[in-house]
Design a protein around this motif. Structure first.
Motif, mmCIF file in Angstrom:
data_model
loop_
_atom_site.group_PDB
_atom_site.id
_atom_site.type_symbol
_atom_site.label_atom_id
_atom_site.label_comp_id
_atom_site.label_asym_id
_atom_site.label_seq_id
_atom_site.Cartn_x
_atom_site.Cartn_y
_atom_site.Cartn_z
ATOM 1 N N MET A 101 0.825 -1.209 0.000
ATOM 2 C CA MET A 101 0.000 0.000 0.000
ATOM 3 C C MET A 101 0.860 1.260 0.000
ATOM 4 N N GLN A 102 2.017 1.213 0.644
ATOM 5 C CA GLN A 102 2.883 2.390 0.730
ATOM 6 C C GLN A 102 3.559 2.723 -0.598
ATOM 7 N N ALA A 103 3.719 1.746 -1.453
ATOM 8 C CA ALA A 103 4.523 1.923 -2.668
ATOM 9 C C ALA A 103 3.991 3.061 -3.538
ATOM 10 N N GLY A 104 4.877 4.016 -3.861
ATOM 11 C CA GLY A 104 4.538 5.091 -4.778
ATOM 12 C C GLY A 104 3.743 6.230 -4.184
ATOM 13 N N ARG A 105 3.609 6.258 -2.884
ATOM 14 C CA ARG A 105 2.827 7.338 -2.263
ATOM 15 C C ARG A 105 3.468 7.760 -0.944
ATOM 16 N N ARG A 106 3.127 8.966 -0.496
ATOM 17 C CA ARG A 106 3.587 9.427 0.804
ATOM 18 C C ARG A 106 2.752 8.773 1.887
ATOM 19 N N TRP A 107 3.418 8.252 2.904
ATOM 20 C CA TRP A 107 2.729 7.530 3.984
ATOM 21 C C TRP A 107 3.199 8.108 5.310
ATOM 22 N N VAL A 108 2.253 8.584 6.122
ATOM 23 C CA VAL A 108 2.579 9.243 7.393
ATOM 24 C C VAL A 108 1.922 8.487 8.539
ATOM 25 N N TRP A 109 2.753 8.026 9.474
ATOM 26 C CA TRP A 109 2.258 7.465 10.732
ATOM 27 C C TRP A 109 2.260 8.580 11.780
ATOM 28 N N ILE A 110 1.090 8.977 12.263
ATOM 29 C CA ILE A 110 1.006 9.923 13.374
ATOM 30 C C ILE A 110 1.097 9.133 14.678
ATOM 31 N N GLU A 111 1.876 9.640 15.610
ATOM 32 C CA GLU A 111 2.059 8.949 16.882
ATOM 33 C C GLU A 111 0.776 8.996 17.710
ATOM 34 N N GLY A 112 0.421 7.852 18.297
ATOM 35 C CA GLY A 112 -0.742 7.777 19.177
ATOM 36 C C GLY A 112 -0.330 7.466 20.593
ATOM 37 N N HIS A 138 -3.228 13.106 16.810
ATOM 38 C CA HIS A 138 -3.993 11.983 17.354
ATOM 39 C C HIS A 138 -5.103 12.432 18.294
ATOM 40 N N ILE A 139 -4.781 13.316 19.226
ATOM 41 C CA ILE A 139 -5.754 13.736 20.241
ATOM 42 C C ILE A 139 -6.078 15.208 20.060
ATOM 43 N N ALA A 140 -7.368 15.536 20.080
ATOM 44 C CA ALA A 140 -7.800 16.918 19.918
ATOM 45 C C ALA A 140 -7.234 17.804 21.010
ATOM 46 N N ALA A 141 -6.776 18.990 20.622
ATOM 47 C CA ALA A 141 -6.323 19.990 21.586
ATOM 48 C C ALA A 141 -7.534 20.719 22.144
ATOM 49 N N GLY A 142 -7.455 21.120 23.408
ATOM 50 C CA GLY A 142 -8.600 21.775 24.023
ATOM 51 C C GLY A 142 -9.005 23.050 23.318
ATOM 52 N N ASP A 143 -8.036 23.856 22.948
ATOM 53 C CA ASP A 143 -8.306 25.123 22.274
ATOM 54 C C ASP A 143 -7.382 25.192 21.069
ATOM 55 N N CYS A 144 -7.949 25.109 19.888
ATOM 56 C CA CYS A 144 -7.125 25.049 18.688
ATOM 57 C C CYS A 144 -7.735 25.927 17.611
ATOM 58 N N PRO A 145 -6.930 26.395 16.672
ATOM 59 C CA PRO A 145 -7.488 27.121 15.532
ATOM 60 C C PRO A 145 -8.355 26.200 14.691
ATOM 61 N N ALA A 146 -9.197 26.775 13.865
ATOM 62 C CA ALA A 146 -10.043 25.976 12.984
ATOM 63 C C ALA A 146 -9.173 25.151 12.047
ATOM 64 N N GLY A 147 -9.590 23.897 11.828
ATOM 65 C CA GLY A 147 -8.879 23.046 10.892
ATOM 66 C C GLY A 147 -8.167 21.868 11.533
ATOM 67 N N GLU A 148 -8.594 21.451 12.725
ATOM 68 C CA GLU A 148 -7.959 20.319 13.399
ATOM 69 C C GLU A 148 -8.662 19.014 13.020
ATOM 70 N N VAL A 149 -7.859 17.986 12.700
ATOM 71 C CA VAL A 149 -8.356 16.649 12.404
ATOM 72 C C VAL A 149 -7.678 15.688 13.373
#
Length: 218
Positions: A101-112, A138-149
């Motif tokens: 699945m990783q081949a030919g694409r950017r793959w990012v593991w976010i730390e949990g 991974h975990i939502a910040a209590g107070d963050c600018p718009a655009g958090e996933v």
């Protein structure tokens, strides 16, 4: 309908019925909380003995989404493995499927919080990543600018009529929390205060399953 389309901080996104997030403009797919190896981890730590098939099921669903969308970038939003031992114990076949699945694409593991260190499966290993106005962590910040996933909470929401629950995306005009993509993951009800307090009164839950069903969170 297989997708629910919405905007977050000016970006057009799609919540898919599978539980994956698709960002068409960047050809980016994001999944959260795969928890691969959960049955192995529970057996190793003396917990309940679960049928050891969750990794197969989770990977098969993930592969189907990657095949259907052909993303340029893949983000795994933390807790991709149930712990570091599960990552180290990954079978050769599983590693091969991930590398394919990783081949030919950017793959990012976010730390949990379950897998805080890098895994030996290629890709980038980051605490968070900002792309085109959105921040993935991974975990939502209590107070963050718009655009958090983010992920972590495994949100689930009740169907309006039947009362049964499904894993769900939850979003408002500031943030989005993804459902858990893993087969053996439980869920936290969206009306639980720790989740509910992260969102405004305009928040929407998008239930996954046979279709992507959007309902008001309130």
């Amino acid at each position: 309908m297989n997708v629910h389309r919405f905007d977050l901080a000016g970006s057009a996104l799609e919540a898919r019925a599978s539980g994956a997030l698709w960002w068409p403009d960047l050809r980016l797919i994001c999944v959260s909380d795969l928890h691969l190896g959960k049955s192995e981890r529970m057996a190793r730590r003396g917990g309940a003995l679960l049928p050891p098939y969750e990794t197969e099921e989770t990977l098969s669903r993930f592969e189907a989404e990657v095949s259907a969308l052909d993303p340029r970038t893949v983000i795994c939003l933390g807790d991709s493995f149930d712990d570091l031992g599960a990552a180290r114990a990954v079978a050769d076949e599983v590693g091969l499927r991930i590398r394919t699945m990783q081949a030919g694409r950017r793959w990012v593991w976010i730390e949990g919080n379950h897998d805080p260190g890098p895994v030996e499966l290629g890709g980038e290993h980051l605490a968070e990543i900002a792309l085109a106005g959105l921040v993935f962590r991974h975990i939502a910040a209590g107070d963050c600018p718009a655009g958090e996933v983010s992920g972590h909470y495994h949100p689930k929401h009740r169907l309006p009529r039947s009362g049964t629950s499904r894993p769900a995306f939850v979003y408002d005009d500031r943030r989005l929390i993804l459902p858990a993509f893993g087969a053996y993951t439980g869920g936290l009800r969206c009306d639980t205060p720790v989740l509910r307090n992260l969102f405004s009164a305009r928040a929407i839950a998008v239930l996954t399953g046979p279709s992507a069903l959007a309902v008001p969170l309130m």
